[in-house]
Structure formats: structure tokens, C-alpha cells
Design a protein around this motif. Structure first.
Motif, PDB file in Angstrom:
ATOM      1  N   ASN A  12      76.015   4.660  34.884  1.00 17.15           N
ATOM      2  CA  ASN A  12      74.640   5.224  34.716  1.00 17.15           C
ATOM      3  C   ASN A  12      74.029   5.441  36.286  1.00 17.15           C
ATOM      4  O   ASN A  12      72.960   6.338  36.155  1.00 17.15           O
ATOM      5  N   LEU A  13      74.434   4.688  37.279  1.00 14.60           N
ATOM      6  CA  LEU A  13      74.022   5.130  38.296  1.00 14.60           C
ATOM      7  C   LEU A  13      74.440   6.036  39.091  1.00 14.60           C
ATOM      8  O   LEU A  13      74.153   6.998  40.088  1.00 14.60           O
TER       9      LEU A  13
ATOM     10  N   ASN B 232      69.771  -0.965  28.735  1.00 15.13           N
ATOM     11  CA  ASN B 232      70.599  -0.331  27.682  1.00 15.13           C
ATOM     12  C   ASN B 232      71.959  -0.627  27.511  1.00 15.13           C
ATOM     13  O   ASN B 232      72.702   0.151  26.821  1.00 15.13           O
TER      14      ASN B 232
ATOM     15  N   ASN C  74      73.796   9.784  39.730  1.00 14.76           N
ATOM     16  CA  ASN C  74      72.303   9.970  39.464  1.00 14.76           C
ATOM     17  C   ASN C  74      71.224   9.125  40.518  1.00 14.76           C
ATOM     18  O   ASN C  74      70.214   9.157  40.551  1.00 14.76           O
TER      19      ASN C  74
ATOM     20  N   ASN D  46      62.430   1.077  36.513  1.00 14.40           N
ATOM     21  CA  ASN D  46      63.767   2.332  35.916  1.00 14.40           C
ATOM     22  C   ASN D  46      64.999   1.622  35.920  1.00 14.40           C
ATOM     23  O   ASN D  46      65.866   1.617  34.912  1.00 14.40           O
ATOM     24  N   LEU D  47      65.034   0.713  36.914  1.00 14.10           N
ATOM     25  CA  LEU D  47      66.578   0.057  36.719  1.00 14.10           C
ATOM     26  C   LEU D  47      66.587  -1.035  35.777  1.00 14.10           C
ATOM     27  O   LEU D  47      67.712  -1.351  35.177  1.00 14.10           O
TER      28      LEU D  47
ATOM     29  N   HIS E  86      78.681  -0.729  33.293  1.00 15.62           N
ATOM     30  CA  HIS E  86      77.426   0.206  32.758  1.00 15.62           C
ATOM     31  C   HIS E  86      76.721   0.850  33.993  1.00 15.62           C
ATOM     32  O   HIS E  86      76.028   1.740  33.979  1.00 15.62           O
ATOM     33  N   LEU E  87      76.420  -0.161  35.235  1.00 15.81           N
ATOM     34  CA  LEU E  87      75.754   0.401  36.288  1.00 15.81           C
ATOM     35  C   LEU E  87      76.594   1.432  37.014  1.00 15.81           C
ATOM     36  O   LEU E  87      75.891   2.275  37.198  1.00 15.81           O
TER      37      LEU E  87
ATOM     38  N   ASN F  19      65.309  -0.446  32.942  1.00 19.68           N
ATOM     39  CA  ASN F  19      65.674   0.157  31.682  1.00 19.68           C
ATOM     40  C   ASN F  19      66.959   0.362  31.449  1.00 19.68           C
ATOM     41  O   ASN F  19      67.534   0.266  30.477  1.00 19.68           O
ATOM     42  N   ILE F  20      67.529   0.822  32.695  1.00 17.52           N
ATOM     43  CA  ILE F  20      69.022   0.936  32.768  1.00 17.52           C
ATOM     44  C   ILE F  20      69.727  -0.183  32.273  1.00 17.52           C
ATOM     45  O   ILE F  20      70.661  -0.112  31.254  1.00 17.52           O
TER      46      ILE F  20
END
Length: 262
Positions: free
Chosen positions: A176-177, A261, A180, A254-255, A172-173, A257-258
Motif C-alpha cells: 500500500n505504501l 485495512n 504511493n 492516513n497511516l 500489506h504496508l 487507515n492503511i
């Protein structure tokens, strides 16, 4: 009352001395000396000897303190003070002659962390602080970075030995990272990576399934450098190491929030 400044000076000397022992042993180290604790989780005589030396000296510095140490030296019952010792954080790196690896020593009371020292052996860098003091690297005061945007953030991830349990979060990390943020790295030594966040080299570091000895010293160093440490819910239950989100504070939400999710 403890003289934390004097005590920290002595712990710094001890961490550097232990680091010198580890550096010397690395020159003649052979992979055959490695033992397996769990799947892909290793220990060597160097970890064990380093811990024995550190614990012996810390007992002399503060006889009334208990211990939580990675390789099991010392003990903790109901003492007012507790040393948290990782005699060689980044053992897998050490085994493969790959930086970084370090010595990490922290002292806490029943209420709070009191001091932290992390000595990164490969770069000869000593990070340290104590309650009420700034954080330092080789005598120079350090601070977290001023980066505000996730897009500009350089982030360190940790992939723990509990791969089955952590794999969904790891995927997941990365998903999403990656692409980005300014960059992602896997260095493999949590204690010193927290210090790298404190010194502004990273904006954040994320991992779970660590031990309290992995993060105690780095936590107070990061906090006193202006950073933030929480669990994955933004709460304070990170001290065990079970979930650790460390950042410059500015991108922390911000982190979270990620992570939320997943």
C-alpha cells in the motif's frame, strides 16, 4: 523532586561515553564474537559490556530507580522510577559494520516518560529531551516535518524478528505504501529512527514486536518535537513496543487507515 535538566545532562554524557566504547570496539570486532538469542536476533559482548557500564552509572545517578534493560541487567519491582536501557540498538547493523546503531536511555515514572537520550554512534549525533523541554540534536532544537500529504512522505519501516507473526502486516504496508509515498527505507534501529522522525528526516516509522527499551527514549524525543506515537489502533498502548506507529502527526490518520485495512 528530580532536577530533570541536570539529570539529562548527565545521561547525555553517559550515552556518549558508552557510544565511544562501542565505536572503539567496532574497530576490532569479529563476527565470531556474536551469540544468537533467537532466530536472526543477535547479541555480542559489546551489548553486554555497554549495558553493564550504563547500568552501573545510572544506579549512582538515581539509586532509587529500577531498570528494564534489553540484556537483563538490573531489575524492576515497585520502584517509583524506572530506567529503560538499550545499550546497543541496531546490533545487526553493528555486527555488519553498517549504520545506524545507537545507545538509548530513558527514565519514566509510574505515570509518564521523564527524559530520553539517544546517541547515534556512526554520525556522532546526540538527541535528547526531558519533560516540558524541547527536543534537541547536538544542542540545536528540532521539530517534526510539516509534510501534510502521504504522497510526499518519506517513511521508515521496521521488519521485526517475529517474521511469521508480522509478515502479513509487512506485506500489506509495502503493497500500500510502495509507489504511493516519496520513499521507503529499512534502517534497522528503531530508537534512532524515531529521532529521525523528530528531526524531520522521516515523516513516519512503523514496526511491531519491539521492546519497551527500543522506543522509550525516542518516543519522548519525538513527542516533544511535535510528533505523535500510538499503537496500530491509534491508542496509547504502544509503550510495550508491541505496536508502534510514530509520525509527524500530520499523516498519522492516513497511516492508521492503511493499517486498519489489512
Amino acid at each position: 523532586m528530580l532536577d530533570l535538566s541536570l539529570l539529562t545532562d548527565k545521561v547525555r554524557s553517559l550515552a556518549i561515553e558508552a557510544g565511544s566504547f562501542i565505536r572503539d570496539e567496532r574497530k576490532k570486532f569479529h563476527r565470531e564474537a556474536v551469540e544468537k538469542k533467537h532466530a536472526h536476533d543477535y547479541v555480542s559482548y559489546v551489548d553486554k559490556e555497554s549495558e553493564k557500564k550504563i547500568v552501573t552509572c545510572l544506579k549512582e545517578l538515581l539509586p532509587e530507580a529500577g531498570f528494564i534493560a534489553e540484556e537483563g541487567s538490573g531489575n524492576l519491582t515497585d520502584e517509583e522510577y524506572c530506567w529503560l536501557v538499550d545499550p546497543l540498538d541496531g546490533t545487526t547493523n553493528f555486527i555488519h559494520d553498517n549504520a545506524p546503531y545507537c545507545v538509548s536511555i530513558a527514565l519514566r515514572s509510574k505515570k509518564e516518560l521523564l527524559l530520553g537520550v539517544v546517541y547515534e554512534i556512526c554520525r556522532d549525533e546526540c538527541f535528547w529531551t526531558y519533560k516540558g523541554a524541547p527536543s534537541y540534536l547536538n544542542g540545536k532544537e528540532i521539530h517534526v516535518s510539516s509534510v501534510l500529504r502521504l504522497d510526499d512522505s518519506f517513511i521508515a519501516l521496521g521488519f521485526p524478528y517475529a517474521s511469521d507473526a508480522y509478515s502479513p502486516m509487512a506485506v500489506h504496508l509495502v503493497k500500500n505504501l510502495y509507489g504511493n509515498v516519496a520513499g521507503l527505507r529499512l534502517l534497522g534501529a528503531a530508537a534512532v529512527e524515531l529521532c529521525y522522525v523528530a528531526a524531520g528526516r522521516f515523516e513516519a516509522r512503523i514496526e511491531a514486536f519491539l521492546g519497551p527499551w527500543d522506543i522509550a527514549a525516542g518516543t519522548i524525543i519525538l513527542q516533544n518535537a511535535g510528533g505523535k506515537v500510538t499503537d496500530f489502533s491509534g491508542e496509547d498502548s504502544f509503550c510495550s513496543g508491541s505496536q508502534v506507529l510514530a509520525s509527524n502527526g500530520k499523516i498519522h490518520q492516513n497511516l492508521l487507515n492503511i493499517i486498519d485495512n489489512l
